[in-house]
Design a protein around this motif. Sequence first.
Motif, PDB file in Angstrom:
ATOM      1  N   GLY A   6       4.551   6.781 -18.628  1.00 42.80           N
ATOM      2  CA  GLY A   6       5.843   7.451 -18.538  1.00 42.80           C
ATOM      3  C   GLY A   6       6.346   8.084 -19.823  1.00 42.80           C
ATOM      4  N   LYS A   7       5.464   8.236 -20.805  1.00 47.99           N
ATOM      5  CA  LYS A   7       5.900   8.830 -22.078  1.00 47.99           C
ATOM      6  C   LYS A   7       6.343  10.277 -21.873  1.00 47.99           C
ATOM      7  CE  LYS A   7       1.878   8.165 -24.125  1.00 47.99           C
ATOM      8  NZ  LYS A   7       1.070   7.624 -23.017  1.00 47.99           N
ATOM      9  N   SER A   8       5.486  11.065 -21.234  1.00 51.84           N
ATOM     10  CA  SER A   8       5.848  12.473 -21.032  1.00 51.84           C
ATOM     11  C   SER A   8       7.050  12.598 -20.108  1.00 51.84           C
ATOM     12  CB  SER A   8       4.682  13.249 -20.423  1.00 51.84           C
ATOM     13  OG  SER A   8       3.580  13.207 -21.281  1.00 51.84           O
ATOM     14  N   MET A   9       7.132  11.701 -19.131  1.00 52.37           N
ATOM     15  CA  MET A   9       8.240  11.779 -18.181  1.00 52.37           C
ATOM     16  C   MET A   9       9.566  11.504 -18.896  1.00 52.37           C
ATOM     17  SD  MET A   9       8.341  12.847 -15.262  1.00 52.37           S
ATOM     18  CE  MET A   9       6.636  12.729 -14.773  1.00 52.37           C
ATOM     19  N   THR A  10       9.556  10.613 -19.876  1.00 45.50           N
ATOM     20  CA  THR A  10      10.756  10.370 -20.666  1.00 45.50           C
ATOM     21  C   THR A  10      11.178  11.668 -21.352  1.00 45.50           C
ATOM     22  OG1 THR A  10       9.963   8.138 -21.079  1.00 45.50           O
ATOM     23  CG2 THR A  10      11.741   8.925 -22.484  1.00 45.50           C
ATOM     24  N   ALA A  11      10.198  12.350 -21.943  1.00 45.51           N
ATOM     25  CA  ALA A  11      10.491  13.608 -22.616  1.00 45.51           C
ATOM     26  C   ALA A  11      11.047  14.629 -21.629  1.00 45.51           C
ATOM     27  CB  ALA A  11       9.228  14.151 -23.278  1.00 45.51           C
ATOM     28  N   LEU A  12      10.407  14.744 -20.481  1.00 44.13           N
ATOM     29  CA  LEU A  12      10.852  15.730 -19.492  1.00 44.13           C
ATOM     30  C   LEU A  12      12.252  15.421 -18.988  1.00 44.13           C
ATOM     31  CD1 LEU A  12       7.622  16.379 -17.398  1.00 44.13           C
ATOM     32  CD2 LEU A  12       8.593  17.742 -19.234  1.00 44.13           C
ATOM     33  N   SER A  13      12.577  14.143 -18.855  1.00 46.99           N
ATOM     34  CA  SER A  13      13.912  13.848 -18.346  1.00 46.99           C
ATOM     35  C   SER A  13      14.978  14.206 -19.389  1.00 46.99           C
ATOM     36  CB  SER A  13      14.020  12.389 -17.880  1.00 46.99           C
ATOM     37  OG  SER A  13      13.703  11.516 -18.919  1.00 46.99           O
ATOM     38  N   ILE A  14      14.638  14.089 -20.675  1.00 41.69           N
ATOM     39  CA  ILE A  14      15.590  14.513 -21.697  1.00 41.69           C
ATOM     40  C   ILE A  14      15.799  16.027 -21.619  1.00 41.69           C
ATOM     41  CG2 ILE A  14      16.011  14.702 -24.187  1.00 41.69           C
ATOM     42  CD1 ILE A  14      14.271  12.180 -24.511  1.00 41.69           C
ATOM     43  N   MET A  15      14.704  16.738 -21.384  1.00 43.85           N
ATOM     44  CA  MET A  15      14.789  18.205 -21.313  1.00 43.85           C
ATOM     45  C   MET A  15      15.369  18.685 -19.985  1.00 43.85           C
ATOM     46  SD  MET A  15      13.424  19.373 -24.154  1.00 43.85           S
ATOM     47  CE  MET A  15      12.836  21.035 -23.904  1.00 43.85           C
ATOM     48  N   GLY A  16      15.593  17.775 -19.051  1.00 38.84           N
ATOM     49  CA  GLY A  16      16.061  18.176 -17.726  1.00 38.84           C
ATOM     50  C   GLY A  16      14.981  18.915 -16.966  1.00 38.84           C
ATOM     51  N   LEU A  17      13.729  18.536 -17.200  1.00 38.03           N
ATOM     52  CA  LEU A  17      12.604  19.252 -16.601  1.00 38.03           C
ATOM     53  C   LEU A  17      11.790  18.384 -15.643  1.00 38.03           C
ATOM     54  CD1 LEU A  17      11.216  21.260 -19.661  1.00 38.03           C
ATOM     55  CD2 LEU A  17      12.439  22.164 -17.695  1.00 38.03           C
ATOM     56  N   VAL A  18      12.367  17.280 -15.179  1.00 40.83           N
ATOM     57  CA  VAL A  18      11.638  16.454 -14.212  1.00 40.83           C
ATOM     58  C   VAL A  18      11.412  17.286 -12.954  1.00 40.83           C
ATOM     59  CG1 VAL A  18      11.765  14.418 -12.721  1.00 40.83           C
ATOM     60  CG2 VAL A  18      12.607  14.297 -15.068  1.00 40.83           C
ATOM     61  N   PRO A  19      10.146  17.457 -12.530  1.00 43.59           N
ATOM     62  CA  PRO A  19       9.900  18.298 -11.352  1.00 43.59           C
ATOM     63  C   PRO A  19      10.589  17.720 -10.111  1.00 43.59           C
ATOM     64  CG  PRO A  19       7.901  17.099 -11.980  1.00 43.59           C
ATOM     65  CD  PRO A  19       8.912  16.880 -13.058  1.00 43.59           C
ATOM     66  N   ASP A  20      11.500  18.492  -9.534  1.00 41.76           N
ATOM     67  CA  ASP A  20      12.300  17.980  -8.425  1.00 41.76           C
ATOM     68  C   ASP A  20      12.272  18.991  -7.292  1.00 41.76           C
ATOM     69  OD1 ASP A  20      14.168  16.936  -6.732  1.00 41.76           O
ATOM     70  OD2 ASP A  20      15.878  17.188  -8.090  1.00 41.76           O
ATOM     71  N   PRO A  21      11.728  18.723  -6.099  1.00 42.24           N
ATOM     72  CA  PRO A  21      10.915  17.562  -5.781  1.00 42.24           C
ATOM     73  C   PRO A  21       9.542  17.658  -6.411  1.00 42.24           C
ATOM     74  CG  PRO A  21      10.921  19.113  -3.946  1.00 42.24           C
ATOM     75  CD  PRO A  21      11.837  19.669  -4.996  1.00 42.24           C
ATOM     76  N   PRO A  22       8.738  16.600  -6.447  1.00 41.14           N
ATOM     77  CA  PRO A  22       8.896  15.306  -5.799  1.00 41.14           C
ATOM     78  C   PRO A  22       9.689  14.302  -6.629  1.00 41.14           C
ATOM     79  CG  PRO A  22       6.741  15.420  -6.843  1.00 41.14           C
ATOM     80  CD  PRO A  22       7.434  16.722  -7.114  1.00 41.14           C
ATOM     81  N   GLY A  23      10.017  14.655  -7.877  1.00 42.96           N
ATOM     82  CA  GLY A  23      10.682  13.670  -8.737  1.00 42.96           C
ATOM     83  C   GLY A  23      12.189  13.742  -8.628  1.00 42.96           C
ATOM     84  N   LYS A  24      12.881  12.750  -9.192  1.00 46.19           N
ATOM     85  CA  LYS A  24      14.333  12.752  -9.128  1.00 46.19           C
ATOM     86  C   LYS A  24      14.857  11.771 -10.161  1.00 46.19           C
ATOM     87  CE  LYS A  24      17.997  12.315  -5.674  1.00 46.19           C
ATOM     88  NZ  LYS A  24      18.780  11.279  -6.371  1.00 46.19           N
ATOM     89  N   VAL A  25      15.840  12.212 -10.933  1.00 46.96           N
ATOM     90  CA  VAL A  25      16.504  11.269 -11.831  1.00 46.96           C
ATOM     91  C   VAL A  25      17.499  10.503 -10.976  1.00 46.96           C
ATOM     92  CG1 VAL A  25      17.908  11.008 -13.899  1.00 46.96           C
ATOM     93  CG2 VAL A  25      16.219  12.829 -13.778  1.00 46.96           C
ATOM     94  N   THR A  26      17.182   9.254 -10.657  1.00 46.59           N
ATOM     95  CA  THR A  26      17.986   8.497  -9.709  1.00 46.59           C
ATOM     96  C   THR A  26      19.297   8.022 -10.333  1.00 46.59           C
ATOM     97  OG1 THR A  26      15.931   7.775  -8.729  1.00 46.59           O
ATOM     98  CG2 THR A  26      17.907   6.595  -8.061  1.00 46.59           C
ATOM     99  N   SER A  27      19.221   7.509 -11.552  1.00 43.63           N
ATOM    100  CA  SER A  27      20.461   7.113 -12.212  1.00 43.63           C
ATOM    101  C   SER A  27      20.244   7.075 -13.707  1.00 43.63           C
ATOM    102  CB  SER A  27      20.920   5.748 -11.695  1.00 43.63           C
ATOM    103  OG  SER A  27      20.021   4.763 -12.138  1.00 43.63           O
TER     104      SER A  27
END
Lengths: 331, 294, 336
Positions: A47-68
């Motif tokens: 989840g290292k890259s995913m942490t970075a992407l969530s900071i950038m607001g770049l989590v692919p949605d869908p299929p991903g989602k910042v739940t909380s």
Amino acid sequence: MTHPLLSIEDIIVDFETRAGKARVLDDVSLEVNSGEILGIVGESGCGKSMTALSIMGLVPDPPGKVTSGSIKLDGRELVGLDHESLRQIRGKDIGMIFQEPMTSLNPVFTVGEQIAESIRLHEKASTKAAMARAVEMLRSVEIPEPEMRAKAYPHQLSGGMRQRVMIAIALACRPRVLIADEPTTALDATVQAQIFDLLQDLQSEMGTAIILITHDMGAIAELADTVAVMYAGCVVEKGKVETVLSAPEHPYTKGLITCVPHLLPDPPKVRESLQEISGVVPALTDLGKGCAFAPRCSEKIDRCEAAKPELRTSIDAHLTACWVAEKETGV
Amino acid sequence: MAELNDPSEIPTVKVMHPAREMLGMFFQNYNAVFGLILLVVILLFTFVGPYLHTVDPFEMVWAPFTRPGEEGYLFGTDYLGRDILSAMMAGGQISMAIGLAAAVISLVIGVTVGAFAGYYGGWIEEALMRFTEFFQVLPTLLFSMVIVALFGASLLTVTFAIGVVSWTAVARVTRSEFLRIREMEYVAAARSGSATDRYLIFRVILPNALPPIIVQANLMVGSAILFEAALSFLGLSDPNVMSWGQIIGSNREYILDAGYAVAIPGIAIFLTVLAISLIGDGLNDALNPKLRQR
Amino acid sequence: MSGVTGDNALNVENLKVHFGGGTSLFGAKPVVHAVDGVSFSVPAGKTFGIVGESGSGKTTTALAIMRLVHVTAGRVMLGDTVISELQGEDLRVARRHFQIVFQDPYSSLDPRKRAGEIVREPLDLMQIGTLDERDAKVAKLFEQVGLRPEQRALFPHQFSGGQRQRLGLARALSTEPSLIVCDEPVSALDVAIQAQILNLMTRLQRDLRLTYLFISHDLGVVQHICDEIAVMYLGQIVEQADRVTLFKNPQHPYTKALLAAVPTVHGNKRDRRNRVRVKGDPPSPINLPKGCRFASRCPVVEARCHETLPSLKEHSAGHKVACLLNENPDYQLSDN
Ligand SMILES: Nc1ncnc2c1ncn2[C@@H]1O[C@H](COP(=O)(O)OP(=O)(O)OP(=O)(O)O)[C@@H](O)[C@H]1O
Ligand SMILES: Nc1ncnc2c1ncn2[C@@H]1O[C@H](COP(=O)(O)OP(=O)(O)OP(=O)(O)O)[C@@H](O)[C@H]1O
Ligand code: SF4
Ligand SMILES: [Mg+2]
Ligand SMILES: [Mg+2]
């Protein structure tokens, strides 16, 4: 007390996969201050890259989602911002360097144009002024003959130079936070050292806060101020680099440090076999209710499989999520 | 090999026979099964139909331009008053035979040329690719007309002519796949495991190169049927046999009065091509272990 | 049959592999001097390491020894057999004595074959043993590399990276070779998995008396697993010594720079600042300079370096260096 420049609190990211829901980030909390380097280490897929992407607001949605959870830059909440505001923040306040320098650059534009373009995205500047800034940026990342190189296409540059161009693009608008996702894995040791030097200069001279993602404990030891060790989407240990590396508490951190053959200036004549971490990283879709590391852990106790340990402080802002460590430090 | 274990201690591994496993996978794919059913229906129609509906397709049976369904003629009659239903049956046999045979011919030539060019490289590749280009730049219709003119307009020459002009695309696809896969490390690994050239070409590279070749072969069947239509339109096909192409060709002038006479064989060609490409896709998936096991 | 006898040592003499050359429509094609005069020997049962920058010719050396690329010049001997001169059927038969493990665990296994078939393939191709014996051998190999024999029925994509590398090892071991060439066998693996594979390789070497040629760019790994190490730069060996000497007493400026560049857990921010750095990127192997190939980046370069190409000379017993300055024993690179 002042708040940290960037703080991530209890971020949860879920992915819908064919095998079911995967919790890719589970209650991740991190913070980084100006002029500080935070290192994130862990095995592939943790989840290292995913942490970075969530900071950038770049989590692919869908299929991903910042739940909380919440991500604050200088006190300003980033989770839930609209696209335009996020776009403004990306590049201007937070820059990012990706792992693969070749595929992150557009092959049909010169590198100078690409840097100028990213400047003009965030600031009002004439084409000419932006180009001049681009050349300046190339000079500041120590590319020789920057005027000439600005006119080069990505494939005409070596891997090291391409990564410098990526850094130049990320820094074009002088962001306060720079995220470097394994910036040197594709590069040679001598070139990697040059890139690391560059990052260190940025940190000390411009006061940039840097998040350095890597799987190399050596790089963490020599560059970072604080470190977070991730496993299966969770931060399992974090704290000051000196304390975590010299007195690791989590069995996974201990394993990560001892399983790597470290380069010694004076190697012993007799070779010892390496410490292993047995098994492999579990699938995120079927984690048990206990500690995710328990199946591979050599120190586990009954409790480990029954309940999930939470991050707890032992001394000096050193946090560990492990039942055994908790028992030993007696907190 | 003295130190080999006693064979009786090997734990048995349950492996279905590859063909059975592949068929199992194929039949789980609804699209592929639909394609298969469609093809079977078309085959029954063309090969069994004539026994049930015994009307000579060349004979005038009723007034010209009878619309489908009228007067008991399911597909109507054409401009000469011939029964289109029996023409469709008789023509289907020929069209499908030509389509499949021409596809097989072009596959055999194309895969061989492409595989050798891609595998060996160097002057062999140069020579084979020049050869391929030679066939590619020839105007295909003109060239097949020359073949037919030289050898006479029989079914055999028409099929052969179509096969000979259409293999170049297969050769190019095969070659480029071979060039790509040749560089994969598993090929080097097989080579260092003493593989012969033949083994590498047919057992290692070709199975991995199949997907685009199968797609190409699908296209080939359809285009061969259409090609035959073009030839018969020009009067170059065997005039003594009926084919779907021939029905389209001969009724083309009356398309405004009798659109159905062109539409019916057109739809038949479309359905045949559809059936074959659905089957091809299903085969491709069934042959791919990544999709096979979940 | 050209059996390999003697002590099965690997001997490489003045190996050269050049790519390109010749002429095309647009004039002469450039020649890439990928490997340019490399010599070394590996005693049976030992591990010889090659380290060096990307593009320095490590993989090409490995492939040339395996006879998987064209050898431009030089000799490769395994025991008494000159493998660089074998042709046709002789080469095919002799291949059972030398095998290779590749870097990429994903592209090195045929995706359309089952794991069991992959490991069995060399036995089938070389007709070793009866059918039942081959099955038994494959099952035993699976156990040897730490896989379950039931896993023979699976396809490569159903294995993790580490397991795939075990499969690659099992395949290489199937013909009972004396030499295994390992081209970055752990570079693509996670650190935790890397340790498992390295330990497995060490155990197999001890049990089966294998000779390894081990290629890597990770100095820590090389130091851990190799008995003797060569450092390559642009197609040539610039320094060669046993594992203790090379790290304790490096002589070539490139080796020193390489050692200084690797961050270690024992280091810290302050140490890092005092290290010597080399600048720039390696030059291309197409237009090679006349003098020392490291001259353009060398921190201690002198005028003569641009004129003369240094040759690999004995510095002390078993320690060879290719640097003009090496002739001066007092020479030291500052600080480190
Ligand atoms: N599009 C997606 N769909 C489903 N799962 C995904 C997707 N993208 C990523 N994941 C999962 O998210 C998890 C975290 O991935 P991430 O890329 O953050 O790992 P990482 O720590 O950066 O690994 P690496 O070191 O390989 O870069 C992985 O288990 C991955 O399988
Ligand atoms: N088939 C080929 N044709 C032309 N040049 C080649 C070929 N294979 C390799 N080269 C060139 O030969 C040189 C040596 O390549 P090689 O792959 O041996 O390097 P390496 O040391 O293994 O590098 P890496 O660490 O990146 O794997 C490189 O400059 C490469 O571009
Ligand atoms: S909580 Fe238990 S299983 Fe998890 S790391 Fe600690 S000791 Fe190991
Ligand atoms: Mg990543
Ligand atoms: Mg290589």
